[in-house]
Scaffold this motif. Structure first.
Motif, short mmCIF file in Angstrom:
data_model
loop_
_atom_site.label_atom_id
_atom_site.label_comp_id
_atom_site.label_asym_id
_atom_site.label_seq_id
_atom_site.Cartn_x
_atom_site.Cartn_y
_atom_site.Cartn_z
N ALA A 121 14.19 -0.58 5.60
CA ALA A 121 13.49 0.08 4.49
C ALA A 121 14.41 0.22 3.28
CB ALA A 121 12.97 1.44 4.94
N ILE A 122 15.66 0.59 3.54
CA ILE A 122 16.62 0.71 2.44
C ILE A 122 16.90 -0.66 1.83
CG2 ILE A 122 18.96 1.43 1.81
CD1 ILE A 122 18.80 3.41 4.18
N TYR A 123 16.99 -1.68 2.67
CA TYR A 123 17.22 -3.04 2.17
C TYR A 123 16.05 -3.50 1.29
CZ TYR A 123 18.34 -8.02 2.18
OH TYR A 123 18.62 -9.31 1.79
N SER A 124 14.84 -3.09 1.63
CA SER A 124 13.69 -3.45 0.81
C SER A 124 13.76 -2.79 -0.56
CB SER A 124 12.38 -3.06 1.51
OG SER A 124 12.17 -1.66 1.48
N MET A 136 7.47 4.37 -0.65
CA MET A 136 7.89 2.97 -0.54
C MET A 136 8.76 2.75 0.69
SD MET A 136 9.92 0.59 -3.22
CE MET A 136 10.46 -1.04 -2.69
N LEU A 137 9.70 3.67 0.92
CA LEU A 137 10.53 3.56 2.12
C LEU A 137 9.66 3.61 3.38
CD1 LEU A 137 13.40 5.94 0.99
CD2 LEU A 137 13.66 3.50 1.46
N CYS A 138 8.65 4.47 3.37
CA CYS A 138 7.77 4.60 4.52
C CYS A 138 7.00 3.30 4.76
CB CYS A 138 6.79 5.74 4.28
SG CYS A 138 6.21 6.55 5.79
N ALA A 139 6.51 2.71 3.69
CA ALA A 139 5.74 1.47 3.82
C ALA A 139 6.59 0.32 4.34
CB ALA A 139 5.13 1.11 2.46
N ASN A 140 7.90 0.43 4.19
CA ASN A 140 8.79 -0.66 4.57
C ASN A 140 9.63 -0.36 5.81
OD1 ASN A 140 8.58 -2.93 2.48
ND2 ASN A 140 8.65 -1.09 1.21
N GLY A 141 9.21 0.65 6.59
CA GLY A 141 9.83 0.82 7.89
C GLY A 141 10.52 2.13 8.16
N ALA A 142 10.55 3.07 7.21
CA ALA A 142 11.30 4.31 7.42
C ALA A 142 10.55 5.33 8.24
CB ALA A 142 11.69 4.92 6.07
N ARG A 143 9.26 5.15 8.45
CA ARG A 143 8.49 6.13 9.22
C ARG A 143 9.11 6.32 10.59
NH1 ARG A 143 3.05 8.12 9.81
NH2 ARG A 143 2.40 7.07 7.90
N ASN A 144 9.45 7.56 10.92
CA ASN A 144 10.06 7.92 12.20
C ASN A 144 11.34 7.15 12.49
OD1 ASN A 144 7.98 9.79 12.80
ND2 ASN A 144 6.67 8.12 13.49
N ALA A 167 2.06 1.04 -7.14
CA ALA A 167 1.60 0.93 -5.75
C ALA A 167 1.95 2.17 -4.93
CB ALA A 167 2.21 -0.32 -5.11
N TYR A 168 2.91 2.96 -5.40
CA TYR A 168 3.38 4.11 -4.63
C TYR A 168 3.25 5.43 -5.40
CZ TYR A 168 5.37 0.18 -2.16
OH TYR A 168 5.52 -1.01 -1.50
N GLY A 224 0.82 -1.20 0.00
CA GLY A 224 0.00 0.00 0.00
C GLY A 224 0.85 1.25 0.00
N ILE A 225 0.18 2.39 -0.04
CA ILE A 225 0.88 3.66 -0.05
C ILE A 225 1.70 3.83 1.22
CG2 ILE A 225 0.55 6.16 0.05
CD1 ILE A 225 0.24 4.97 -2.70
#
Length: 308
Positions: free
Chosen positions: A155-158, A140-148, A112-113, A11-12
């Motif tokens: 997120a970078i690895y994703s 995309m980074l946010c969806a994969n863990g970069a939030r805060n 998707a983003y 998702g977004i």
């Protein structure tokens, strides 16, 4: 350019951070001391290396897109753009794995983003467009863990399944952040003006422009609008702004929110807003956008400090 991209579809991930909230966050950072977070604070000033390496339009775009993911530093987006295509300088921007565009999205992953379409993006959005691509990368980074910053490395690895890639991105992001701390703004009005100017990064230059409703800003239109947001009325043109504000004595340190002028008396042709670390936010010319630059131009005349 990456050749092993394996981006997941999801998702977004996060909503657009409203400009009033963005301004409030920047004000909080400017009134107090600057405390860098992982790989650079969300409002980290660009280093000299960043200013020399990143094209101004791309730098402004990374800074504008980063708040799409609360807590994400623009330096991470810029470092990914560097590793992937050298900020869209790669001759083809096509990898052997089929990733395309300045941020190297797989065509099946990008949709998707891609929504909502960011201001200035293409309709329909495309991974070839820098605006669409950088905003999609932030989402995309946010969806994969970069939030805060909760799982920035993950997120970078994703984004590219390589530990070497993660280390390379984090190293470049660190080099893109100015290491000197921000000076504190002298008062809340100056902090509000600087926050407003930050929020305009990437806005097109427009001769005589006082804001996006007119297509953009010129130099004095930006400074006038920034201080109007802070409740201080400035004249419209640079020369008049210089004469209407309190002069900073030569040799005294500048503070965020000070106005910096260029030219000579009778022909002060340019003005910017000082933000610390020898940098200003300004609207330079018809070929540019609102951006951050070093203020040490050869025709620097002097600085003033607007007051109520």
């Amino acid at each position: 350019m990456s050749h092993t991209l394996a981006k997941t579809v999801g998702g977004i991930g996060c909503a657009v951070l409203a400009l009033p909230l963005l301004a409030a966050l920047i004000v909080a950072a400017l009134v107090g001391s600057f405390i860098p977070g992982p790989a650079g604070g969300t409002d980290a000033a660009p280093s000299k290396y960043a200013l020399s390496d990143i094209p101004p339009r791309m730098l402004a775009l990374y800074q504008r897109a980063a708040p799409e993911c609360p807590g994400l530093s623009w330096t991470i987006l810029a470092a990914i753009g560097k590793v992937e295509t050298d900020h869209a300088r790669h001759p083809t921007m096509v990898s052997s794995a089929g990733a395309i565009g300045p941020m190297q999205f797989m065509p099946t992953t990008f949709p998707a983003y891609a929504y909502p379409v960011p201001p200035g993006g293409k309709r329909p959005p495309t991974p070839w467009d820098p605006v669409d691509a950088v905003f999609a990368a932030a989402r995309m980074l946010c969806a994969n863990g970069a939030r805060n910053g909760k799982n920035l490395s993950g997120a970078i690895y994703s984004y590219n399944h390589s530990r070497t890639y993660v280390r390379q991105v984090l190293d470049i992001a660190d080099r893109y952040q100015a290491q000197a701390a921000h000076a504190a703004a002298p008062n809340q009005r100056a902090a509000i003006a600087v926050a407003f100017a930050h929020a305009q990064l990437g806005t097109p230059y427009q001769w005589g422009g006082d804001g996006p409703h007119e297509g953009g800003f010129d130099c004095s239109g930006l400074t006038k609008a920034a201080y109007a947001k802070a409740g201080i009325t400035l004249p419209r043109v640079a020369e008049a702004q210089y004469h209407a504000t309190s002069k900073v004595p030569r040799g005294k340190p500048l503070l965020p929110g000070d106005l910096v002028f260029f030219g000579r008396l009778g022909n002060l042709h340019h003005v910017g807003i000082y933000i610390g670390n020898n940098q200003m936010i300004n609207a330079p010319n018809r070929r540019s956008v609102v951006r951050i630059e070093n203020y040490h131009w050869t025709d620097f005349w002097g600085a003033t400090r607007p007051t109520q």
